[in-house]
Write a protein that holds these residues in place. Sequence first.
Motif, PDB file in Angstrom:
ATOM      1  N   SER A  82      -8.416 -12.825 -13.637  1.00 24.97           N
ATOM      2  CA  SER A  82      -8.952 -11.648 -13.947  1.00 24.97           C
ATOM      3  C   SER A  82      -9.061 -10.479 -12.927  1.00 24.97           C
ATOM      4  N   TYR A  83      -9.553 -11.024 -11.762  1.00 23.38           N
ATOM      5  CA  TYR A  83      -9.790  -9.931 -10.627  1.00 23.38           C
ATOM      6  C   TYR A  83      -8.332  -9.116 -10.281  1.00 23.38           C
ATOM      7  N   LYS A  84      -7.238  -9.959 -10.017  1.00 25.82           N
ATOM      8  CA  LYS A  84      -5.967  -9.156 -10.008  1.00 25.82           C
ATOM      9  C   LYS A  84      -5.703  -8.318 -11.083  1.00 25.82           C
ATOM     10  N   GLU A  85      -6.070  -8.775 -12.563  1.00 24.83           N
ATOM     11  CA  GLU A  85      -5.695  -8.094 -13.677  1.00 24.83           C
ATOM     12  C   GLU A  85      -6.710  -6.646 -13.825  1.00 24.83           C
ATOM     13  N   SER A  86      -7.735  -6.952 -13.098  1.00 24.47           N
ATOM     14  CA  SER A  86      -8.684  -5.706 -13.087  1.00 24.47           C
ATOM     15  C   SER A  86      -8.158  -4.635 -12.055  1.00 24.47           C
ATOM     16  N   LEU A  87      -7.643  -4.884 -11.065  1.00 25.64           N
ATOM     17  CA  LEU A  87      -6.976  -4.155 -10.186  1.00 25.64           C
ATOM     18  C   LEU A  87      -5.884  -3.498 -10.869  1.00 25.64           C
ATOM     19  N   GLY A  88      -5.288  -4.251 -11.565  1.00 20.27           N
ATOM     20  CA  GLY A  88      -3.933  -3.655 -12.084  1.00 20.27           C
ATOM     21  C   GLY A  88      -4.365  -2.643 -13.316  1.00 20.27           C
ATOM     22  N   ALA A  89      -5.232  -2.906 -13.950  1.00 20.41           N
ATOM     23  CA  ALA A  89      -5.846  -1.865 -15.171  1.00 20.41           C
ATOM     24  C   ALA A  89      -6.440  -0.560 -14.578  1.00 20.41           C
ATOM     25  N   LEU A  90      -7.212  -0.705 -13.461  1.00 25.48           N
ATOM     26  CA  LEU A  90      -7.610   0.284 -12.689  1.00 25.48           C
ATOM     27  C   LEU A  90      -6.605   1.175 -12.059  1.00 25.48           C
ATOM     28  N   SER A  91      -5.322   0.617 -11.626  1.00 22.05           N
ATOM     29  CA  SER A  91      -4.229   1.300 -11.019  1.00 22.05           C
ATOM     30  C   SER A  91      -3.608   2.260 -12.156  1.00 22.05           C
ATOM     31  N   LYS A  92      -3.456   1.414 -13.586  1.00 17.67           N
ATOM     32  CA  LYS A  92      -2.869   2.213 -14.660  1.00 17.67           C
ATOM     33  C   LYS A  92      -3.931   3.421 -14.995  1.00 17.67           C
ATOM     34  N   ALA A  93      -5.074   3.260 -15.070  1.00 14.27           N
ATOM     35  CA  ALA A  93      -6.208   4.104 -15.574  1.00 14.27           C
ATOM     36  C   ALA A  93      -5.830   5.351 -14.355  1.00 14.27           C
ATOM     37  N   MET A  94      -5.875   5.124 -13.032  1.00 15.85           N
ATOM     38  CA  MET A  94      -5.498   6.222 -12.269  1.00 15.85           C
ATOM     39  C   MET A  94      -4.470   6.913 -12.311  1.00 15.85           C
ATOM     40  N   LYS A  95      -3.506   6.221 -12.752  1.00 15.03           N
ATOM     41  CA  LYS A  95      -1.944   7.023 -12.870  1.00 15.03           C
ATOM     42  C   LYS A  95      -2.147   7.855 -13.944  1.00 15.03           C
ATOM     43  N   LEU A  96      -2.878   7.409 -15.061  1.00 14.75           N
ATOM     44  CA  LEU A  96      -2.943   8.351 -16.269  1.00 14.75           C
ATOM     45  C   LEU A  96      -4.246   9.405 -16.020  1.00 14.75           C
ATOM     46  N   ASP A  97      -4.824   9.486 -15.194  1.00 16.21           N
ATOM     47  CA  ASP A  97      -5.871  10.122 -15.120  1.00 16.21           C
ATOM     48  C   ASP A  97      -5.521  11.528 -14.361  1.00 16.21           C
ATOM     49  N   LYS A  98      -4.792  12.484 -15.019  1.00 15.97           N
ATOM     50  CA  LYS A  98      -4.333  13.413 -14.037  1.00 15.97           C
ATOM     51  C   LYS A  98      -5.380  14.550 -13.445  1.00 15.97           C
ATOM     52  N   ASP A  99      -6.589  14.566 -14.154  1.00 18.59           N
ATOM     53  CA  ASP A  99      -7.384  15.365 -13.715  1.00 18.59           C
ATOM     54  C   ASP A  99      -8.636  14.855 -12.862  1.00 18.59           C
TER      55      ASP A  99
END
Length: 241
Positions: A82-99
């Motif tokens: 879950s920790y590794k997956e949490s990092l992955g989900a945050l990474s995805k959020a930051m890629k999509l978070d254009k502003d």
Amino acid sequence: MKNLFCLIIVVFSTFLSSAQAPEYDDLKILYADGKYEKLIASAEKYTLKESLKKDPYPFMWLSKGLYKMSISGTSDEKYKASYKESLGALSKAMKLDKDSSCVNTHKEFVDELQMSLLNLTTDYITSDKFKDAGGSAAKYYKISYHFVGAKYIDAASKFKSGDKAAAEVIFKECDKILVATTSIESWSDADKAFFKAGILFAADCYINAKQKEKAVALLNKVAHWFEEDEEFKTRYNEIVN
């Protein structure tokens, strides 16, 4: 004519309602109530919706739920990674978070997760687990906009592990980023801490390789950002003076 106008208004309102991303009040409540397993399940459903595939918020909430499960002490195999997956989900959020609006909204959590990765990385360094330290630092690239410190740690870890050729390549990349860096004021606390740790770790590598001039040059490039930092000043004086 009046009925036609009303119909157009209704259709248009319906379109706007369906086009707008949800507020995710359900996820907010689950998080506030500490129902992290349900939060993960609900957030994941949102991430799988075609209409929300470019929305960073479901991934942010997924990351928050996974992180809480990673520190909950659960023995459930389902949350082993879950920790590794949490990092992955945050990474995805930051890629999509254009502003950066999503990151700014959840800044406290992002800072916490970033800092947890810093602590893990420094623990590996302290234990001389340099390959683990490099791997951990490399994960930071994906959850920060200012990751040069982690990159220095990655390079230094490769150097300490004996892969000097790979280390040299990354050190050169770091130096280019450093030249383009004019301020660290807007960086998160973890960004700054990674930066300091990476610079000091890299300087130690240069000293061990009998390249003191490189260590001195590197420290002098960043010294003005750490004038009030006692740890940095102590190590700076040991190497430079």
